[in-house]
Write a protein that holds these residues in place. Sequence first.
Motif, mmCIF file in Angstrom:
data_model
loop_
_atom_site.group_PDB
_atom_site.id
_atom_site.type_symbol
_atom_site.label_atom_id
_atom_site.label_comp_id
_atom_site.label_asym_id
_atom_site.label_seq_id
_atom_site.Cartn_x
_atom_site.Cartn_y
_atom_site.Cartn_z
ATOM 1 N N SER A 1 -0.453 -7.861 5.657
ATOM 2 C CA SER A 1 -0.311 -7.382 7.038
ATOM 3 C C SER A 1 -1.549 -7.747 7.850
ATOM 4 O O SER A 1 -1.467 -7.956 9.059
ATOM 5 C CB SER A 1 -0.014 -5.882 7.084
ATOM 6 N N VAL B 1 -0.146 -10.035 10.623
ATOM 7 C CA VAL B 1 0.073 -9.216 11.822
ATOM 8 C C VAL B 1 -1.221 -8.958 12.589
ATOM 9 O O VAL B 1 -1.344 -9.311 13.762
ATOM 10 C CB VAL B 1 0.742 -7.857 11.458
ATOM 11 N N ALA C 1 4.924 -5.066 3.589
ATOM 12 C CA ALA C 1 3.749 -5.932 3.559
ATOM 13 C C ALA C 1 2.548 -5.157 3.026
ATOM 14 O O ALA C 1 2.301 -4.029 3.434
ATOM 15 C CB ALA C 1 3.442 -6.464 4.957
ATOM 16 N N ALA D 1 4.896 -3.359 9.775
ATOM 17 C CA ALA D 1 4.618 -4.313 8.709
ATOM 18 C C ALA D 1 4.573 -3.605 7.363
ATOM 19 O O ALA D 1 5.124 -4.090 6.370
ATOM 20 C CB ALA D 1 3.299 -5.035 8.976
#
Lengths: 298, 268
Positions: free
Chosen positions: A210, A214, A205, A200
């Motif tokens: 992130s 994520v 990101a 990420a």
Amino acid sequence: MPQAVAIQPALNVRRPGWRGWGLFAPMVAWLALFVVAPTAILLVYSFFTGEGIGEVDTHFTLENYRRIFKPVYLDLFWRSIVYAGATTILCAMIGYPVAWYIGRAPASRRGKLLMLVMIPFMTSFLIRTYAWFTILHEHGLLNGFLESAHLIPTVFSHPLNILYTPTAVMIALVYTYLPFMILPIYTSVEKLDPSLIEAAADLGAGPTRSFFRVILPLTWPGAAAGILMVFVPAIAMFAVTKIMSGGHIRLIGDEIQEQFEGGGDLPFGSALGMALLILFLVTYWISAGRSAKVLRGT
Amino acid sequence: MAHPLPSGNSLARLFLPAWTIAVLVFLYLPIILLVVYSFNNVPNNMDLSAHWHGFTLRWYRAMWADRLLMQSVRNTLIIASAVTVVSIVLGTGAAWLMHRFVFPAAGGLQTLILLPMIIPEIIMGVSLMLLFRAIGLNRGYLTVIIAHVTFCFPFVMAAVQARLAGIDPSLEEAALDLGATPIRAFFSVIVPYLMPAIVAGGLLTFTLSIDEFMVTYFTYDARSMTLPILIYSEARTGLKLTLNAVSTLFIAGTVILVLAMELLRSRR
């Protein structure tokens, strides 16, 4: 090991003979008698009529459920949801960074850190609740500290009166349930593949992005389990709120407790219990899909 | 293995340990104070103010003399021991039988067993109270033990199931091939293999039972009163420092137990 898997069914998938059933029967009987039957009795009682002094009239009625929808009791439910919800959110916000730190620590230190979190919770939660009295008391440590730091005449005009307020209740609730949030989130964090976070970051990101795109989705099963393990017990708690508010703040648990004490209205208490059970099932249904794996894993 | 956080997160490197330490202080502060104040030489047993009057062991002596308090401590330990033994037998048995045989509706049964782990305790408490009332079983040690076992044995079962998931089936096959009866094979091969899970589940059961309040509240009688019930009822009239003393001993016992377990584990 594919061989092991191939062998397993031969011994493992087997219909129980009379001996298997004989050993299994006590287990089933225990469940039927002490899990299924009590719940069924609770349901049946909720349709009876309370005669006061713990007596019941066994004629069918829906009156108890009608009574729940009176503003007094709806308020109780709403207040319980607010307190349990606030506890859950605070536990998640306070606990997530801790779970993350422990889950990402070197493996050799994880066990020790986790034990440090758990040890306080092996002592009685009532004792731990009372321990806050020494701190929050009018002549307690907090005010003593503020006075000696000269913050009391300057910043606060007079000693703080936290005990017996909603703040005290919230402190004690968060204190009681924090580890139930940290543990399941930790389980998820520990399993997280770090290369996904790196990916990420490599793709540009930022930390915030992130985290939300994520990290949070990947650790959501743990967080959902934590929400379940904090919200469900917190919503039905009566001891902590009663102690820390000095009896001023009433939640649904307090009402149920009183109905089941001598002289209470057992059928109405049962109806309140059924309503709480339905609330629990809804909460469980919403969060369980994702958290089931984590719960089973612990 | 340490996994470094993504670059550019140096703030997180500072924030996370600091936050964790702050939370640990929050978790330990009340407990440390509880222990410290159990030695406070205040003139009155019910004085909870934070003023320090010097060191004393008075409250520990007073604790031994308090018959109601000692009775509740004894009850708590008796009940927790009984609950642990029954939970281990039920939990290990259920886990093994469900692993070994395919019972009809095993999935539903599994959910039913795990339900008491997560259902709100107050509902378990009041519904069991209604059951005992309906079948005419007087409240006492037996009702408390039954109530505790119902929500404790699933924890043993879950721990044992987790370990069974990794068992090598040839372990039991070998024992059976060598002529052992299934029961003999279970006790001499399977049980030793499951022992770490049984001990862990048993310890968890013991601590859960000692601390249980809500379910006990609806199932105890005056004779079978446990320590949490006593603490709750005494708090209405004002807390006593003798309770600090008892709690300190319980905390010390817990810490010793945990450290001993850890020592055992690291030796292996």
